[in-house]
Design an enzyme around this catalytic site. Structure first.
Site, mmCIF file in Angstrom:
data_model
loop_
_atom_site.group_PDB
_atom_site.id
_atom_site.type_symbol
_atom_site.label_atom_id
_atom_site.label_comp_id
_atom_site.label_asym_id
_atom_site.label_seq_id
_atom_site.Cartn_x
_atom_site.Cartn_y
_atom_site.Cartn_z
ATOM 1 N N ASP A 8 45.715 57.146 52.615
ATOM 2 C CA ASP A 8 45.631 55.776 52.126
ATOM 3 C C ASP A 8 45.861 54.903 53.360
ATOM 4 O O ASP A 8 46.993 54.731 53.808
ATOM 5 C CB ASP A 8 46.717 55.551 51.053
ATOM 6 C CG ASP A 8 46.876 54.081 50.684
ATOM 7 O OD1 ASP A 8 46.027 53.272 51.085
ATOM 8 O OD2 ASP A 8 47.858 53.759 49.981
ATOM 9 N N LYS A 70 43.044 46.266 58.769
ATOM 10 C CA LYS A 70 42.164 46.562 57.629
ATOM 11 C C LYS A 70 41.421 45.313 57.161
ATOM 12 O O LYS A 70 40.352 45.397 56.574
ATOM 13 C CB LYS A 70 43.040 47.123 56.501
ATOM 14 C CG LYS A 70 42.278 47.610 55.296
ATOM 15 C CD LYS A 70 43.214 48.363 54.405
ATOM 16 C CE LYS A 70 42.633 48.653 53.053
ATOM 17 N NZ LYS A 70 43.575 49.363 52.215
ATOM 18 N N GLU A 169 40.473 52.950 46.164
ATOM 19 C CA GLU A 169 41.918 53.105 45.944
ATOM 20 C C GLU A 169 42.280 53.213 44.450
ATOM 21 O O GLU A 169 43.029 54.118 44.068
ATOM 22 C CB GLU A 169 42.664 51.950 46.615
ATOM 23 C CG GLU A 169 42.679 52.121 48.132
ATOM 24 C CD GLU A 169 42.944 50.850 48.904
ATOM 25 O OE1 GLU A 169 43.286 49.823 48.285
ATOM 26 O OE2 GLU A 169 42.799 50.867 50.143
ATOM 27 N N ASP A 191 45.984 46.991 41.455
ATOM 28 C CA ASP A 191 46.400 47.379 42.809
ATOM 29 C C ASP A 191 46.535 46.134 43.692
ATOM 30 O O ASP A 191 45.535 45.569 44.136
ATOM 31 C CB ASP A 191 45.348 48.347 43.373
ATOM 32 C CG ASP A 191 45.707 48.844 44.770
ATOM 33 O OD1 ASP A 191 46.712 48.383 45.336
ATOM 34 O OD2 ASP A 191 44.974 49.705 45.297
#
Ligand code: AMP
Length: 609
Positions: A8, A70, A169, A191
């Site tokens: 992850d 990211k 994810e 999330d």
């Protein structure tokens, strides 16, 4: 074949996991932690650190500590410009509107920075498992576009990891749920991480996870919340001191750190005290920041951000054609889902208790490990049916976009559409494949194009050409066009429209190696400078101590040598000149020492009592 690990790769933290037998297990990193901060730091000595060590230096060297990569990976400079101005490190556009991250004169791509994090994870996994690791499953936000996904894969390749599959994810979280619960249900995975927000609605059965809809925002996360608190702190400080410190990067970094801590504390406490001594100083002396942030003020400051996540949930429910009460369980993922107001809002929307059985920091990596287990053969019976994140289609007359496979279609998927010519006797038809939600070609991303030649001459609109889109489970798109009457056909396979070639990956590794070598060179230069400094100090002391016994010419030469040496240090002479200088100083010092010894007849040391 070695073990495949699940990663992850988070905005704030990254987590890795692997299957041990039939059980997923978190990989402990070299520092003994389960989470590795997604932070890359470069020290003054140009050494590179990743994780906790890098995070610790963030306050002291904000300009050479890279975080939140990211949010930059796979994006163009132009589209990310607004956010870039808030970063403490330097970002500049490079060729083709790519983002370049500048540290001490070296420019890194976001993929290279992400590869440093992946390399660290790979190394930790190798130490943990005691075997080489070369393959991984990496998760990305459901809302990542194709460019961001490919860039993530490329980061893996630079780090020496073959990314066998990129999975969303929330889908990974659903896999973790599925393997633990083993019952049919419709679930929502909410999330909310450090940089992104995703919501997915899935149907899970004993061994199938099928995504019904996924929505989200790749630019909405915990760091936006922190920034709101920082803005509030800047305002409070200005009110109390009449000083605007918003332009000071070091101050901003300290405020960010304090804001994040305060935010976390407010997840359990109703108020928190923020105390930052010596935040700045002016003629009046040092200025400190001391204030109290209550949970209700905090909730007021970030209300629109939290509400934006609920809006996305409603969109996802709509797209899944599902009412909130049809959702059996809501799983919270990501550190920001710990905010009590968020939990209350999600609970109010879905009207049911939230599933808190999973650790929100780890569940995605666990899901990635399960998917790795499916590929590696340790887990046999899970099928993952993901959905397309963008609409796919072709260009039609008038530069318009004709959708063929709508967003949120379950993959694998096959769809066909009949098209025809637009002028009489047209022999060639161009098939231009696009991705996006815009009405016009210019508003979508071009994935590729090809021509179907030898169309039978006929009045316009008469030929029947069947265009077929096929997307397989890895998201690879195949587009075929066939003239139905003549059978003539042509096709295109869109593997990875924006990925790097192997040569580019190798070049990227070479660049890193050259920069690393450059930093070795710098280290060598620093060492030489220190040695020269010591030699000059030694020579100066010697000249002072023996002033009366040395000839004027020697003293003059000695002073010249000191001058020359100091000048070389000031001018930051290259290693080669420093080495020459060192040799000269050694020779000269030796020469005048000999003269002194010769003058005294026999050289003896002084005995001090
Ligand atoms: P993730 O990307 O899932 O690692 O989430 C990281 C984000 O969660 C960061 O923005 C953290 O500040 C935030 N976070 C972690 N713990 C908490 C907490 N207890 N309350 C609020 N936010 C948190």
């Amino acid at each position: 074949m070695g073990r495949i690990i699940g990663i992850d790769l988070g905005t704030t933290n990254s987590v890795a996991a692997c299957m041990e037998g039939r059980e997923p297990r978190i990989i402990i990193n070299e520092e003994g932690g389960r989470l590795t901060p997604s932070v890359v730091g470069f020290s003054r000595k140009r050494e590179r650190f990743v994780g906790d060590v890098a995070k610790r230096q963030m306050l002291i060297y904000p300009e050479s500590t890279i975080y939140g990569v990211k949010r930059l990976i796979g994006r163009r400079y132009g589209e990310a410009q607004a956010e870039l101005s808030r970063l403490a490190f330097r970002v500049a556009p490079t060729g083709g509107d790519e983002i370049g991250i500048e540290v001490d004169g070296h420019v890194y791509s976001p993929q290279q920075i992400a590869s440093f994090i992946l390399s660290k994870i790979r190394k930790s996994a190798e130490d943990f498992l005691g075997e080489p690791v070369t393959e991984a499953i990496v998760t990305v936000p459901a809302y990542f576009n194709d460019r961001q996904r490919q860039a993530t894969k490329d980061a893996g390749r630079i780090a020496g990891l073959d990314v066998l599959r990129i999975i969303n994810e929330p889908t990974a979280a659903a896999l973790a749920y599925l393997t633990q619960r083993k019952k049919s249900a419709t679930i929502a995975v909410y999330d909310f991480g450090g940089g992104t927000f995703d919501i997915s609605i899935l149907d899970v059965d004993e061994d199938v996870a099928e995504v019904r809809a996924t929505c989200g925002n790749t630019h909405l996360g915990g760091s936006d919340i922190d920034n709101r608190v920082v803005d509030w702190l800047l305002g409070e400080f200005k009110k109390a001191n009449g000083v605007d410190v918003s332009g000071d990067k070091m101050v901003r970094q300290r405020l960010l750190d304090a804001a994040e801590r305060a935010k976390m504390e407010l997840s359990t406490a109703l108020e928190t005290e923020i105390h930052l001594p010596f935040l700045t100083a002016d003629e009046a002396g040092p200025r400190h920041l001391q204030t109290v942030l209550t949970r209700s003020t905090f909730e007021y400051l970030v209300d629109d951000l939290l509400t934006a996540t609920i809006d996305e949930c409603e969109k996802a429910l709509n797209q899944a054609k599902c009412a909130p009460e049809d959702v059996d369980e809501v799983i919270l993922v990501g550190g920001s889902s710990r905010i009590p107001k968020i939990q209350a809002m999600v609970k109010a929307l879905f009207q049911r208790p939230l599933n808190k059985q999973f650790n929100p920091d780890e569940v995605v990596a666990i899901g990635a490990a399960i998917q790795a287990g499916v590929l590696g053969g340790e887990v046999s019976s899970v099928t993952l049916l993901d959905v397309t994140n963008f609409t796919l289609g072709i260009e039609v007359e008038g530069r318009r976009f004709a959708p063929l496979i709508p967003k949120n279609s379950t993959v694998p998927v096959v769809r066909s559409q009949l098209v025809s010519t637009v002028v009489d006797s047209q022999r060639v038809v161009k098939i231009h494949v696009l991705q996006g939600e815009g009405k016009w070609v210019k508003d979508n991303v071009s994935l590729g194009e090809f021509e179907l030649t030898n169309v039978e001459p006929a009045p316009r609109g008469v030929p029947r050409i069947e265009v077929t889109f096929t997307i397989d489970t890895d998201g690879i798109v195949n587009v075929n066009a066939q003239d139905i009457r003549t059978g003539a056909q042509n096709s295109i396979v869109i593997h990875s429209p924006t990925s790097m070639t192997q040569d580019q990956v190798d070049e990227s590794r070479r660049q890193i190696a050259a920069m690393d070598a450059g930093s070795d060179e710098d280290a060598e230069g620093r060492r030489l400078r220190e040695e020269v400094e010591q030699q000059l100090y030694g020579l100066e002391s010697f000249l002072r101590a023996h002033k009366l016994r040395l000839k004027k010419k020697d003293i003059f030469d000695g002073e010249q040598a000191l001058k020359r040496g100091r000048m070389a240090l000031v001018k930051k002479a290259k290693a080669e000149s420093l080495r020459e200088l060192q040799a000269y100083l050694t020779r000269f010092h030796g020469h005048i020492s000999e003269k002194i010894s010769a003058g005294t007849g026999v050289a003896v040391g002084v005995v001090e009592d």
